[in-house]
Design a protein around this motif. Structure first.
Motif, mmCIF file in Angstrom:
data_model
loop_
_atom_site.group_PDB
_atom_site.id
_atom_site.type_symbol
_atom_site.label_atom_id
_atom_site.label_comp_id
_atom_site.label_asym_id
_atom_site.label_seq_id
_atom_site.Cartn_x
_atom_site.Cartn_y
_atom_site.Cartn_z
ATOM 1 N N ALA A 40 0.805 -1.223 0.000
ATOM 2 C CA ALA A 40 0.000 0.000 0.000
ATOM 3 C C ALA A 40 0.840 1.277 0.000
ATOM 4 N N ASP A 41 2.047 1.217 0.562
ATOM 5 C CA ASP A 41 2.884 2.426 0.594
ATOM 6 C C ASP A 41 4.363 2.021 0.530
ATOM 7 N N ALA A 42 5.244 3.028 0.556
ATOM 8 C CA ALA A 42 6.679 2.768 0.399
ATOM 9 C C ALA A 42 7.193 1.793 1.463
ATOM 10 N N GLU A 43 6.738 1.997 2.706
ATOM 11 C CA GLU A 43 7.195 1.130 3.794
ATOM 12 C C GLU A 43 6.803 -0.325 3.515
ATOM 13 N N SER A 44 5.560 -0.537 3.073
ATOM 14 C CA SER A 44 5.120 -1.919 2.821
ATOM 15 C C SER A 44 5.897 -2.515 1.660
ATOM 16 N N ILE A 45 6.214 -1.700 0.675
ATOM 17 C CA ILE A 45 6.975 -2.230 -0.459
ATOM 18 C C ILE A 45 8.350 -2.700 0.026
ATOM 19 N N LYS A 46 8.943 -1.934 0.943
ATOM 20 C CA LYS A 46 10.243 -2.346 1.480
ATOM 21 C C LYS A 46 10.135 -3.637 2.289
ATOM 22 N N ALA B 135 11.164 -3.639 -7.516
ATOM 23 C CA ALA B 135 12.507 -3.936 -8.053
ATOM 24 C C ALA B 135 13.535 -2.975 -7.450
ATOM 25 N N MET B 136 13.151 -1.702 -7.312
ATOM 26 C CA MET B 136 14.069 -0.720 -6.713
ATOM 27 C C MET B 136 14.361 -1.057 -5.258
ATOM 28 N N ALA B 137 13.304 -1.429 -4.530
ATOM 29 C CA ALA B 137 13.482 -1.747 -3.108
ATOM 30 C C ALA B 137 14.379 -2.970 -2.933
ATOM 31 N N ILE B 138 14.274 -3.923 -3.871
ATOM 32 C CA ILE B 138 15.115 -5.121 -3.792
ATOM 33 C C ILE B 138 16.569 -4.746 -4.124
ATOM 34 N N ALA B 139 16.747 -3.874 -5.114
ATOM 35 C CA ALA B 139 18.097 -3.402 -5.460
ATOM 36 C C ALA B 139 18.741 -2.736 -4.255
ATOM 37 N N ASP B 140 17.916 -1.984 -3.507
ATOM 38 C CA ASP B 140 18.425 -1.286 -2.329
ATOM 39 C C ASP B 140 18.925 -2.267 -1.271
ATOM 40 N N LEU B 141 18.434 -3.483 -1.303
ATOM 41 C CA LEU B 141 18.885 -4.506 -0.344
ATOM 42 C C LEU B 141 20.089 -5.270 -0.897
ATOM 43 N N GLY B 142 20.608 -4.816 -2.032
ATOM 44 C CA GLY B 142 21.817 -5.424 -2.579
ATOM 45 C C GLY B 142 21.555 -6.651 -3.442
ATOM 46 N N HIS B 143 20.297 -6.832 -3.853
ATOM 47 C CA HIS B 143 19.991 -7.963 -4.733
ATOM 48 C C HIS B 143 19.527 -7.446 -6.096
#
Ligand code: ASP
Ligand code: MG
Length: 420
Positions: free
Chosen positions: A14-20, A82-90
């Motif tokens: 629903a929001d940026a936090e949930s996507i992360k 995809a961006m949030a996953i990239a931010d986790l180094g994957h």
């Protein structure tokens, strides 16, 4: 080590936090050694908001353009994930339905998936990436236009992709802990079902349970693709939907109770008892693409040779159906059309009723004891449905739940989730 397709519904992103949060969950699955492909819904209420917007611009948005608009919702969340996953180094790569090879029929707003050619997803996964696919959409084989596959369709996208990618199973994440024996908002003592067969889940979905899209369950049964329905807000095991033969738990006689307030009832009074009358009536409705659910016809009265026919249909089609029937009233020569949309359908579902006598009697006695009047009845091998007055729906669901011993001990958690 295996391959899993995970689908996250709108309320899980629903929001940026949930996507992360979802990104962390996806990465954790990857780190366990699984190949992961994610199918994603639009964020929160995005699809509804886009629809509203379209209707503010025009009362009749062209269907092709509506699909162009609505599919952007899923593209947003796919790219953001995809961006949030990239931010986790994957590494993750997002794809539209069309890029993922989801080929559909051309019916805008309600296209059917014909086949999936997931070459690009296969290569992404082979290169070690997490594949992310925008749900609810595809591309028409004929026109090459972008299509959507019906509201709630991301479930179907996920199962279809899981089958095409030969995944071990498909996880469908929403904000509830799985499939319950009844809607926990109506029955606080409802319990979560650990395992349920495709057949029962199909009946539940067809009878108003909103947890899984009907077509997704049909697809899963056809492909024998196990579905794990669970919450993205907890790590609890959810409900496994799978082949009856693979179910290990002892089967309850009744697995669950579903209700549907979306139907209306039409009664045609005084239909002549002659060959071909029913055919004429239902051909008229079929010609208008109206789906009929229950039908009841009694033997005709000896004195009049006339009978009444009642049937249910989606409320949304009610007025159109009445109009169609008025057009053929003189030809068929029935005396009256009664329309009632103050009804609800309550269904008890369970494969156990195939081999247990007395299930119908038990259900009807429970309804009688609670003062619920039955207006119509229909059954299948594993389902008994009744139409009751709208105001009696909740009472009927609770009565059935208690009668079949489904009430959990103590008060179960009442989930306020939307099941998206
Ligand atoms: N976003 C679409 C809808 O709201 C599809 C889905 O979420 O399954 O209907
Ligand atoms: Mg859904």
């Amino acid at each position: 080590m295996g391959r899993v397709v995970q689908k996250y519904g709108g309320s899980s992103v629903a929001d940026a936090e949930s996507i992360k949060r979802v990104a962390r969950r996806v990465v954790a699955t990857r780190q366990e050694g699984h190949e992961v492909v994610v199918v994603i819904s639009a964020m929160g209420d995005t699809t509804d908001e886009l629809l509203d917007l379209a209707y503010q611009v025009t009362p009749q948005p062209p269907a092709r353009e509506l699909d162009m608009l609505l599919t952007t919702g899923e593209r947003q969340s796919a790219a953001l994930l995809a961006m949030a996953i990239a931010d986790l180094g994957h590494t993750a790569r997002s794809f539209t339905g069309s890029q993922a090879g989801v080929i559909t029929t051309g019916t805008h707003g309600n296209a059917r998936i014909m086949k999936i050619t997931p070459g690009r997803i296969e290569s992404a996964v082979a290169e070690g990436d997490i594949g992310i696919v925008a749900g609810f959409q595809g591309v028409s084989e004929d026109t090459k236009d972008i299509t959507t596959i019906g509201r709630g369709g991301s479930d179907t996208s996920a199962v279809a992709l899981a089958a095409a990618l030969k995944a071990d199973y498909c996880e469908i994440y929403s904000d509830v802990d799985g499939v319950f024996t009844a809607d926990p908002r109506i029955v606080p003592a409802a319990r979560q079902i650990p395992e349920i067969s495709y057949e029962e889940m199909l009946e539940m979905a067809a009878c108003g349970s909103k947890i899984l899209h009907l077509r997704c369950v049909e697809y899963a049964r056809r492909e024998n693709m196990p579905i794990h329905v669970r919450s993205s807000f907890s790590t609890k095991d959810g409900t496994w939907v799978k082949d009856l033969e693979d179910i290990t738990m002892e089967q309850a006689i009744i697995s669950g109770i579903a209700q549907d307030r979306g139907e209306a009832k039409i009664t045609l009074v005084g239909v002549p008892d002659k060959i071909g009358e029913a055919a004429t009536i239902f051909e008229a409705l079929a010609g208008a693409e109206i789906n009929i659910d229950m039908i009841v016809q009694n033997v005709s009265q000896v004195s009049t040779s006339r009978t009444d026919i009642s049937f249910t249909l989606p409320k949304a089609d009610g007025q159109r159906a009445v109009q169609k029937l008025q057009e053929i009233q003189a030809e068929v020569d029935f005396s009256d059309i009664l329309y009632d949309d103050q009804i609800g359908k309550v269904s008890v579902i369970g494969v156990g009723m195939r081999s247990h006598p007395g299930v119908t009697a038990k259900f009807f006695s429970a309804l009688a004891k609670d003062g619920v009047n039955i207006e119509m009845i229909s059954t299948s091998e594993i389902r008994i449905s009744v139409v009751v007055n709208e105001d009696d729906v909740d009472r009927a669901v609770r009565a059935g739940h208690t009668a079949f011993g489904l009430d959990a001990e103590g008060e179960a958690v009442v989930y306020a989730g939307t099941g998206r």
